[in-house]
Scaffold this motif. Structure first.
Motif, PDB file in Angstrom:
ATOM      1  N   GLU A  43     -10.502  13.055 -24.151  1.00 36.35           N
ATOM      2  CA  GLU A  43     -10.907  11.688 -24.445  1.00 36.35           C
ATOM      3  C   GLU A  43     -11.334  10.953 -23.176  1.00 36.35           C
ATOM      4  O   GLU A  43     -12.262  10.145 -23.192  1.00 36.35           O
ATOM      5  CB  GLU A  43      -9.772  10.919 -25.132  1.00 36.35           C
ATOM      6  CG  GLU A  43      -9.428  11.429 -26.517  1.00 36.35           C
ATOM      7  CD  GLU A  43      -8.507  12.642 -26.481  1.00 36.35           C
ATOM      8  OE1 GLU A  43      -7.772  12.821 -25.495  1.00 36.35           O
ATOM      9  OE2 GLU A  43      -8.546  13.425 -27.437  1.00 36.35           O
ATOM     10  N   ASP A  44     -10.638  11.233 -22.064  1.00 36.70           N
ATOM     11  CA  ASP A  44     -11.012  10.613 -20.796  1.00 36.70           C
ATOM     12  C   ASP A  44     -12.382  11.088 -20.334  1.00 36.70           C
ATOM     13  O   ASP A  44     -13.175  10.314 -19.810  1.00 36.70           O
ATOM     14  CB  ASP A  44      -9.980  10.941 -19.713  1.00 36.70           C
ATOM     15  CG  ASP A  44      -8.647  10.268 -19.948  1.00 36.70           C
ATOM     16  OD1 ASP A  44      -8.599   9.317 -20.764  1.00 36.70           O
ATOM     17  OD2 ASP A  44      -7.658  10.685 -19.322  1.00 36.70           O
ATOM     18  N   LYS A  51     -14.783  12.141 -22.277  1.00 32.07           N
ATOM     19  CA  LYS A  51     -15.773  11.508 -23.158  1.00 32.07           C
ATOM     20  C   LYS A  51     -16.032  10.065 -22.733  1.00 32.07           C
ATOM     21  O   LYS A  51     -17.172   9.595 -22.749  1.00 32.07           O
ATOM     22  CB  LYS A  51     -15.301  11.549 -24.610  1.00 32.07           C
ATOM     23  CG  LYS A  51     -15.418  12.898 -25.257  1.00 32.07           C
ATOM     24  CD  LYS A  51     -14.982  12.834 -26.705  1.00 32.07           C
ATOM     25  CE  LYS A  51     -15.065  14.190 -27.356  1.00 32.07           C
ATOM     26  NZ  LYS A  51     -14.662  14.149 -28.770  1.00 32.07           N
ATOM     27  N   ALA A  52     -14.970   9.364 -22.341  1.00 27.55           N
ATOM     28  CA  ALA A  52     -15.131   7.985 -21.877  1.00 27.55           C
ATOM     29  C   ALA A  52     -15.945   7.941 -20.590  1.00 27.55           C
ATOM     30  O   ALA A  52     -16.776   7.052 -20.397  1.00 27.55           O
ATOM     31  CB  ALA A  52     -13.770   7.337 -21.672  1.00 27.55           C
ATOM     32  N   LEU A  53     -15.717   8.915 -19.710  1.00 27.77           N
ATOM     33  CA  LEU A  53     -16.493   9.003 -18.474  1.00 27.77           C
ATOM     34  C   LEU A  53     -17.956   9.272 -18.789  1.00 27.77           C
ATOM     35  O   LEU A  53     -18.847   8.676 -18.174  1.00 27.77           O
ATOM     36  CB  LEU A  53     -15.926  10.106 -17.577  1.00 27.77           C
ATOM     37  CG  LEU A  53     -16.626  10.330 -16.250  1.00 27.77           C
ATOM     38  CD1 LEU A  53     -16.520   9.101 -15.365  1.00 27.77           C
ATOM     39  CD2 LEU A  53     -16.049  11.546 -15.547  1.00 27.77           C
ATOM     40  N   LEU A  56      -8.708   6.629 -16.300  1.00 28.35           N
ATOM     41  CA  LEU A  56      -9.194   7.993 -16.169  1.00 28.35           C
ATOM     42  C   LEU A  56      -8.302   8.773 -15.219  1.00 28.35           C
ATOM     43  O   LEU A  56      -7.879   8.268 -14.194  1.00 28.35           O
ATOM     44  CB  LEU A  56     -10.632   8.006 -15.645  1.00 28.35           C
ATOM     45  CG  LEU A  56     -11.684   7.407 -16.562  1.00 28.35           C
ATOM     46  CD1 LEU A  56     -13.037   7.397 -15.871  1.00 28.35           C
ATOM     47  CD2 LEU A  56     -11.765   8.184 -17.851  1.00 28.35           C
ATOM     48  N   LYS A  73     -19.605   8.421 -21.504  1.00 33.67           N
ATOM     49  CA  LYS A  73     -20.190   7.201 -22.062  1.00 33.67           C
ATOM     50  C   LYS A  73     -20.462   6.186 -20.958  1.00 33.67           C
ATOM     51  O   LYS A  73     -21.511   5.522 -20.938  1.00 33.67           O
ATOM     52  CB  LYS A  73     -19.249   6.609 -23.107  1.00 33.67           C
ATOM     53  CG  LYS A  73     -19.804   5.396 -23.787  1.00 33.67           C
ATOM     54  CD  LYS A  73     -18.912   4.913 -24.892  1.00 33.67           C
ATOM     55  CE  LYS A  73     -19.543   3.708 -25.569  1.00 33.67           C
ATOM     56  NZ  LYS A  73     -18.743   3.210 -26.656  1.00 33.67           N
ATOM     57  N   ASP A  74     -19.541   6.068 -20.019  1.00 31.81           N
ATOM     58  CA  ASP A  74     -19.706   5.135 -18.913  1.00 31.81           C
ATOM     59  C   ASP A  74     -20.911   5.512 -18.047  1.00 31.81           C
ATOM     60  O   ASP A  74     -21.714   4.662 -17.672  1.00 31.81           O
ATOM     61  CB  ASP A  74     -18.432   5.105 -18.073  1.00 31.81           C
ATOM     62  CG  ASP A  74     -18.471   4.041 -17.002  1.00 31.81           C
ATOM     63  OD1 ASP A  74     -18.970   2.930 -17.285  1.00 31.81           O
ATOM     64  OD2 ASP A  74     -18.005   4.311 -15.879  1.00 31.81           O
ATOM     65  N   ASP A  88      -9.163   2.019 -14.967  1.00 28.84           N
ATOM     66  CA  ASP A  88      -9.720   2.157 -16.298  1.00 28.84           C
ATOM     67  C   ASP A  88      -9.088   3.300 -17.079  1.00 28.84           C
ATOM     68  O   ASP A  88      -9.535   3.636 -18.160  1.00 28.84           O
ATOM     69  CB  ASP A  88     -11.233   2.320 -16.249  1.00 28.84           C
ATOM     70  CG  ASP A  88     -11.682   3.453 -15.345  1.00 28.84           C
ATOM     71  OD1 ASP A  88     -10.824   4.134 -14.767  1.00 28.84           O
ATOM     72  OD2 ASP A  88     -12.908   3.643 -15.222  1.00 28.84           O
TER      73      ASP A  88
END
Length: 109
Positions: free
Chosen positions: A59-60, A62-64, A29, A66-67, A27
């Motif tokens: 950004e990674d 932040k994506a983590l 990360l 959110k996940d 994904d």
């Protein structure tokens, strides 16, 4: 023609391993060597779980965040290079991060 191109012509079946590609998950990360610190605090009488110590791109992280929030179905935020999750979900968060390939260290309690 540089050395890499010459080697590709000599050994066309060889697959080279770049260190960044080895540490990347599907994904996207960045997986790091140092563990992510997972700690528990109470703010204004309410429990929160804090994740810090990620060395990859913001950004990674932040994506983590959110996940994790969607998988746990809880609220939270991303501030000052820390993920703040509402509630005491240390065990579940540590399991989810280990499934993704992260090293996690539990701090406090």
């Amino acid at each position: 023609m540089d050395l890499q191109d010459q080697l590709k012509h000599l050994f066309p079946d060889h697959v080279s391993e770049d260190p960044q590609e080895v540490n990347q998950e599907d994904d996207g990360l960045w997986l790091q060597e140092a563990p992510i610190i997972c700690k528990y605090e109470k703010r204004k009488g309410k429990p929160i779980t804090i994740l810090e110590g990620y060395t990859g791109a913001q950004e990674d992280f932040k994506a983590l965040a959110k996940d994790l929030k969607t998988k746990l179905s809880v609220g939270g935020s991303f501030k000052d290079d820390k993920i703040i999750i509402q509630g005491d979900y240390r065990d579940r968060i540590m399991e989810l991060l280990k499934e993704k390939g992260f090293k996690v260290k539990r701090v406090g309690g």
